[in-house]
Design an enzyme around this catalytic site. Structure first.
Site, PDB file in Angstrom:
ATOM      1  N   ASN A  76       0.750  -1.309  -0.199  1.00 49.03           N
ATOM      2  CA  ASN A  76       0.030  -0.037   0.089  1.00 49.03           C
ATOM      3  C   ASN A  76       0.705   1.324  -0.103  1.00 49.03           C
ATOM      4  OD1 ASN A  76      -1.493  -2.020   1.986  1.00 49.03           O
ATOM      5  ND2 ASN A  76      -2.727  -1.576   0.084  1.00 49.03           N
ATOM      6  N   VAL A  84       1.228   6.898   0.345  1.00 48.71           N
ATOM      7  CA  VAL A  84       0.591   5.924   0.947  1.00 48.71           C
ATOM      8  C   VAL A  84      -0.878   5.932   0.728  1.00 48.71           C
ATOM      9  CG1 VAL A  84      -0.419   5.338   3.371  1.00 48.71           C
ATOM     10  CG2 VAL A  84       2.154   6.295   3.120  1.00 48.71           C
ATOM     11  N   CYS A  85      -1.174   4.566   0.458  1.00 47.62           N
ATOM     12  CA  CYS A  85      -2.652   4.459  -0.079  1.00 47.62           C
ATOM     13  C   CYS A  85      -3.346   3.938   1.618  1.00 47.62           C
ATOM     14  CB  CYS A  85      -2.814   3.381  -1.061  1.00 47.62           C
ATOM     15  SG  CYS A  85      -4.597   2.803  -1.116  1.00 47.62           S
ATOM     16  N   LEU A  86      -3.728   4.695   2.156  1.00 48.69           N
ATOM     17  CA  LEU A  86      -4.417   4.314   3.577  1.00 48.69           C
ATOM     18  C   LEU A  86      -6.007   4.733   3.584  1.00 48.69           C
ATOM     19  CD1 LEU A  86      -3.998   3.269   6.263  1.00 48.69           C
ATOM     20  CD2 LEU A  86      -2.846   5.148   7.032  1.00 48.69           C
TER      21      LEU A  86
END
Length: 184
Positions: A76, A84-86
């Site tokens: 991620n 960041v893919c959060l």
């Protein structure tokens, strides 16, 4: 309710007072680096990352932008940009959250529980789903190669020493001229 700028100051102070090393990028309080340690009980344990944080003008109503400066192997996290893919940060952010939540809850949870079904790093996601021990080993190799305390310290020192060096060179050239004239 307090203004966004007051809240930004309060959250930044709270983060600085909670044992995180924070380095301001410029004079404002909107961009800074935070030193982040990998969580225990994860293959990231022992790794140290420099995280870039950008607070939008509408913070805390709009989420901060978070990115890893030194490389990390994670499904991620984009390996090239560090973004960041959060979900919590990007989509479900609430003004109830603060910067300490990002570093004490959200990022540790991201590293402890990667989501390979929503990847920014497809190779890491595929390896994690196909062969978890090999994935964990790759994570440890990246930690060893890119996430040691000296890796983040060296980057910060390089910037300041370059500036100091150019100032020293400038000062030294003036001293040499003056010293040259005084010494026949």
């Amino acid at each position: 309710m307090s203004s966004p700028s007051k809240r930004r100051e309060m959250d930044l102070m709270k983060l600085m007072m909670s044992d995180y090393k924070v380095e301001m990028i410029n004079d404002g309080m909107q961009e800074f680096y935070v030193v982040f340690n990998g969580p225990k009980d994860s293959p990231y344990h022992g790794g140290v990352w420099k995280i870039r944080v950008e607070l939008p003008d509408a913070y805390p109503y709009k989420s901060p932008s978070i990115g890893f400066i030194n490389k990390i192997y994670h499904p991620n996290v984009d390996e090239m940009s560090g973004s960041v893919c959060l979900d919590v940060i990007n989509q479900t952010w609430s003004p109830m959250f603060d910067l300490v939540n990002v570093f004490e809850v959200f990022l540790p949870q991201l590293l402890l529980y990667p989501n390979p079904s929503d990847p920014l790093n497809g190779e890491a996601a595929a390896l994690m789903m196909r062969d978890r021990p090999a994935y964990d080993q790759r994570v440890k190799e990246y930690c060893e190669k890119y996430a040691k305390p000296e890796d983040i310290g060296a980057k910060a020192e390089d910037k300041s020493s370059d500036e100091e060096l150019s100032e020293d060179e400038y000062a030294a050239s003036d001293d040499e001229e003056i010293a040259g004239k005084a010494d026949p």
